[in-house]
Design a protein around this motif. Structure first.
Motif, mmCIF file in Angstrom:
data_model
loop_
_atom_site.group_PDB
_atom_site.id
_atom_site.type_symbol
_atom_site.label_atom_id
_atom_site.label_comp_id
_atom_site.label_asym_id
_atom_site.label_seq_id
_atom_site.Cartn_x
_atom_site.Cartn_y
_atom_site.Cartn_z
ATOM 1 N N ALA A 45 6.548 -8.061 -0.908
ATOM 2 C CA ALA A 45 6.406 -7.260 -2.127
ATOM 3 C C ALA A 45 6.379 -5.779 -1.778
ATOM 4 C CB ALA A 45 5.135 -7.653 -2.876
ATOM 5 N N ARG A 46 6.989 -4.970 -2.648
ATOM 6 C CA ARG A 46 6.987 -3.514 -2.460
ATOM 7 C C ARG A 46 6.766 -2.844 -3.801
ATOM 8 N NH1 ARG A 46 11.063 0.693 -2.235
ATOM 9 N NH2 ARG A 46 12.573 -0.848 -2.928
ATOM 10 N N VAL A 47 5.792 -1.947 -3.850
ATOM 11 C CA VAL A 47 5.460 -1.249 -5.087
ATOM 12 C C VAL A 47 6.437 -0.092 -5.299
ATOM 13 C CG1 VAL A 47 3.671 0.003 -6.355
ATOM 14 C CG2 VAL A 47 3.033 -1.842 -4.791
ATOM 15 N N THR A 48 6.951 0.039 -6.518
ATOM 16 C CA THR A 48 7.848 1.141 -6.868
ATOM 17 C C THR A 48 7.423 1.709 -8.222
ATOM 18 O OG1 THR A 48 9.450 -0.223 -8.072
ATOM 19 C CG2 THR A 48 9.764 -0.013 -5.688
ATOM 20 N N THR A 104 4.085 -17.178 -13.186
ATOM 21 C CA THR A 104 3.019 -16.280 -12.743
ATOM 22 C C THR A 104 3.208 -15.894 -11.283
ATOM 23 O OG1 THR A 104 1.456 -17.252 -14.296
ATOM 24 C CG2 THR A 104 0.527 -16.026 -12.449
ATOM 25 N N VAL A 105 3.012 -14.600 -11.015
ATOM 26 C CA VAL A 105 3.103 -14.074 -9.660
ATOM 27 C C VAL A 105 1.760 -13.459 -9.300
ATOM 28 C CG1 VAL A 105 4.308 -12.507 -8.104
ATOM 29 C CG2 VAL A 105 5.547 -13.580 -9.997
ATOM 30 N N ALA A 106 1.207 -13.851 -8.167
ATOM 31 C CA ALA A 106 -0.033 -13.260 -7.641
ATOM 32 C C ALA A 106 0.336 -12.360 -6.473
ATOM 33 C CB ALA A 106 -1.002 -14.354 -7.200
ATOM 34 N N ILE A 107 -0.112 -11.113 -6.530
ATOM 35 C CA ILE A 107 0.302 -10.110 -5.548
ATOM 36 C C ILE A 107 -0.924 -9.544 -4.853
ATOM 37 C CG2 ILE A 107 1.426 -7.858 -5.236
ATOM 38 C CD1 ILE A 107 3.005 -8.578 -7.850
ATOM 39 N N THR A 108 -0.869 -9.467 -3.528
ATOM 40 C CA THR A 108 -1.873 -8.763 -2.736
ATOM 41 C C THR A 108 -1.156 -7.667 -1.966
ATOM 42 O OG1 THR A 108 -1.634 -10.356 -0.919
ATOM 43 C CG2 THR A 108 -3.396 -10.757 -2.504
ATOM 44 N N VAL A 109 -1.841 -6.540 -1.816
ATOM 45 C CA VAL A 109 -1.272 -5.379 -1.135
ATOM 46 C C VAL A 109 -2.076 -5.113 0.122
ATOM 47 C CG1 VAL A 109 -0.756 -2.916 -1.342
ATOM 48 C CG2 VAL A 109 -0.423 -4.417 -3.298
ATOM 49 N N ASP A 110 -1.374 -4.871 1.223
ATOM 50 C CA ASP A 110 -2.032 -4.727 2.520
ATOM 51 C C ASP A 110 -3.183 -3.731 2.483
ATOM 52 O OD1 ASP A 110 -0.109 -6.468 3.332
ATOM 53 O OD2 ASP A 110 1.117 -4.994 4.392
ATOM 54 N N ASP A 142 -6.096 2.555 -12.789
ATOM 55 C CA ASP A 142 -6.909 3.303 -11.831
ATOM 56 C C ASP A 142 -6.085 3.935 -10.714
ATOM 57 O OD1 ASP A 142 -6.158 1.028 -10.492
ATOM 58 O OD2 ASP A 142 -8.177 0.448 -9.854
ATOM 59 N N GLY A 143 -4.760 3.743 -10.756
ATOM 60 C CA GLY A 143 -3.901 4.370 -9.760
ATOM 61 C C GLY A 143 -4.005 3.773 -8.377
ATOM 62 N N ALA A 144 -4.593 2.578 -8.253
ATOM 63 C CA ALA A 144 -4.751 1.974 -6.924
ATOM 64 C C ALA A 144 -3.410 1.624 -6.293
ATOM 65 C CB ALA A 144 -5.630 0.730 -7.016
ATOM 66 N N LEU A 145 -2.461 1.209 -7.122
ATOM 67 C CA LEU A 145 -1.136 0.866 -6.611
ATOM 68 C C LEU A 145 -0.302 2.132 -6.500
ATOM 69 C CD1 LEU A 145 -0.508 -2.322 -8.758
ATOM 70 C CD2 LEU A 145 -0.953 -2.259 -6.295
ATOM 71 N N ARG A 146 0.247 2.354 -5.322
ATOM 72 C CA ARG A 146 1.038 3.555 -5.066
ATOM 73 C C ARG A 146 2.445 3.154 -4.634
ATOM 74 N NH1 ARG A 146 -2.328 8.119 -4.351
ATOM 75 N NH2 ARG A 146 -4.551 7.559 -4.494
ATOM 76 N N PHE A 148 3.282 -1.896 0.592
ATOM 77 C CA PHE A 148 3.836 -3.217 0.885
ATOM 78 C C PHE A 148 2.741 -4.279 0.773
ATOM 79 C CE2 PHE A 148 7.102 -0.606 2.746
ATOM 80 C CZ PHE A 148 8.258 -1.340 2.515
ATOM 81 N N GLY A 149 3.160 -5.491 0.466
ATOM 82 C CA GLY A 149 2.212 -6.589 0.360
ATOM 83 C C GLY A 149 2.926 -7.923 0.322
ATOM 84 N N ARG A 150 2.232 -8.905 -0.225
ATOM 85 C CA ARG A 150 2.787 -10.265 -0.307
ATOM 86 C C ARG A 150 2.650 -10.785 -1.733
ATOM 87 N NH1 ARG A 150 0.529 -9.190 4.151
ATOM 88 N NH2 ARG A 150 -1.556 -9.408 3.258
ATOM 89 N N ALA A 151 3.551 -11.638 -2.107
ATOM 90 C CA ALA A 151 3.536 -12.222 -3.452
ATOM 91 C C ALA A 151 3.652 -13.735 -3.345
ATOM 92 C CB ALA A 151 4.671 -11.661 -4.293
ATOM 93 N N ARG A 152 3.000 -14.420 -4.288
ATOM 94 C CA ARG A 152 3.101 -15.877 -4.401
ATOM 95 C C ARG A 152 3.550 -16.209 -5.822
ATOM 96 N NH1 ARG A 152 0.297 -18.740 -0.318
ATOM 97 N NH2 ARG A 152 -0.819 -17.361 1.121
ATOM 98 N N VAL A 153 4.731 -16.786 -5.926
ATOM 99 C CA VAL A 153 5.268 -17.178 -7.230
ATOM 100 C C VAL A 153 4.875 -18.636 -7.472
ATOM 101 C CG1 VAL A 153 7.317 -17.335 -8.674
ATOM 102 C CG2 VAL A 153 7.227 -15.649 -6.827
#
Length: 335
Positions: free
Chosen positions: A37-40, A205-211, A246-250, A254-259
């Motif tokens: 996963a990559r935040v954009t 549903t997608v669960a996303i965690t960010v490093d 809250d602006g936590a995601l920038r 990079f992270g991981r996703a589970r579909v």
């Protein structure tokens, strides 16, 4: 086809090898497909501002990291083109005023001024009005002007994430002077492996965690799944939209996703150590009575991220007592 032995019935064997069993369990109602996963930024919430007309930067009103609202000035640019256009607008306005005055006089002198002259005055008024409107429209593209200067203003609310405008610099063309981004809602791009795409669809549903954010989990439906595979990575692009108050995601995190992909294949979970191979077949041993064990052929599917259990399909059900300790020695009894 090799026919595997039937039940193994030996109290002495069970005591000697120390057989231990556990109950097989039903697999969850969904399987999880793993993806990077990559935040954009959301493209609809990003504005790139270039010069509206070539000129010299006279003032810079915003810097990197500054929050801005729609209409806030970012820079002031002095432009010869804007000055010339402003002069043309002023001339067109004067022409219109003269034309309107001539038309008024012609209409007041009805019977003295010919109909032809009145029509000519009306046409001149209409042409002057159209010319002024055209010039004002062209100048309006530049934005707010004051003489030869115009202001470059923020079109959206957000934060200045890029600034290349410098005081006294000459600017023109497609050069990006400012970028304003609204990060209150972001997108997460997923790279879903080609061999895991079966059953993946928008809406799941997608669960996303960010490093960088530890165990925090963000959940949202899959918005988009590309109809093509990237030839270099052999992945399909997926996209998820996430609120980010809250602006936590920038951007560029990079992270991981589970579909979570729904399933109805009746898969059963057993410990990895319960699975044995004999004569080219994959087996598990199921206890049918205190001293009666049956070898059953199964198909095995690994569970990514689960080192302890596998999914099996075959003649096995949830609640069956599956041999774990001692399964290897039972396999030797099958011949």
């Amino acid at each position: 086809l090799t026919v595997l032995p039937g039940p193994i019935d030996s109290a002495e064997l069970a005591a000697r090898i120390g057989i231990e069993v556990v109950e097989a369990s039903a697999a969850p109602g969904h399987r999880e497909v793993l993806a990077t996963a990559r935040v954009t930024y959301d493209p609809a919430r990003v504005a790139h501002l270039n010069p509206r007309a070539p000129g010299v930067v006279r003032a810079v009103h915003a810097d990197l990291g500054d929050p801005v609202s729609p209409g806030d000035p970012l820079a002031t640019v002095a432009s010869a083109e804007v000055g010339a256009a402003a002069t043309q607008v002023a001339a067109a306005r004067s022409r219109l005023e003269v034309a309107e005055a001539n038309l008024t006089r012609a209409e007041q002198l009805e019977g003295v001024v010919s109909e032809r002259d009145r029509l000519s005055a009306r046409r001149e008024r209409d042409e002057a009005r159209a010319a002024l409107a055209s010039l004002r429209s062209a100048l309006g593209v530049v934005g707010r002007t004051r003489g030869a200067e115009y202001s470059l203003r923020a079109p959206i609310a957000g934060v200045v994430t890029r600034r290349t405008a410098s005081l006294g610099a000459f600017v023109e063309g497609d050069a990006v002077l400012f970028t304003v981004a609204d990060a209150s809602r972001v997108q997460v791009e997923l790279e879903i492996p080609e061999d895991a795409l079966a059953g993946v669809a928008p809406g799941q549903t997608v669960a996303i965690t960010v490093d960088a954010l530890g165990d925090r989990v963000f959940e949202a439906p899959l918005d988009y799944l590309a109809p093509e595979i990237d030839p270099h990575t052999r992945t399909a692009l997926g996209r998820v939209a996430l609120d980010n108050p809250d602006g936590a995601l920038r951007a560029r995190m990079f992270g991981r996703a589970r579909v979570r992909v729904p399933r109805d294949d009746g898969a059963i979970l057993v410990p990895r150590g319960a699975v044995q191979r004999a004569r080219g077949a994959t087996l598990i041993f199921v206890r049918q009575a205190p001293e009666l064990y049956e070898a059953r052929r199964v198909e095995v599917v690994d569970r990514p991220g689960d080192p302890d259990r596998v999914e099996v399909r075959g003649r096995v059900a949830a609640g069956d007592e599956v041999v774990v300790d001692g399964a290897f020695l039972l396999r030797t009894e099958t011949g």
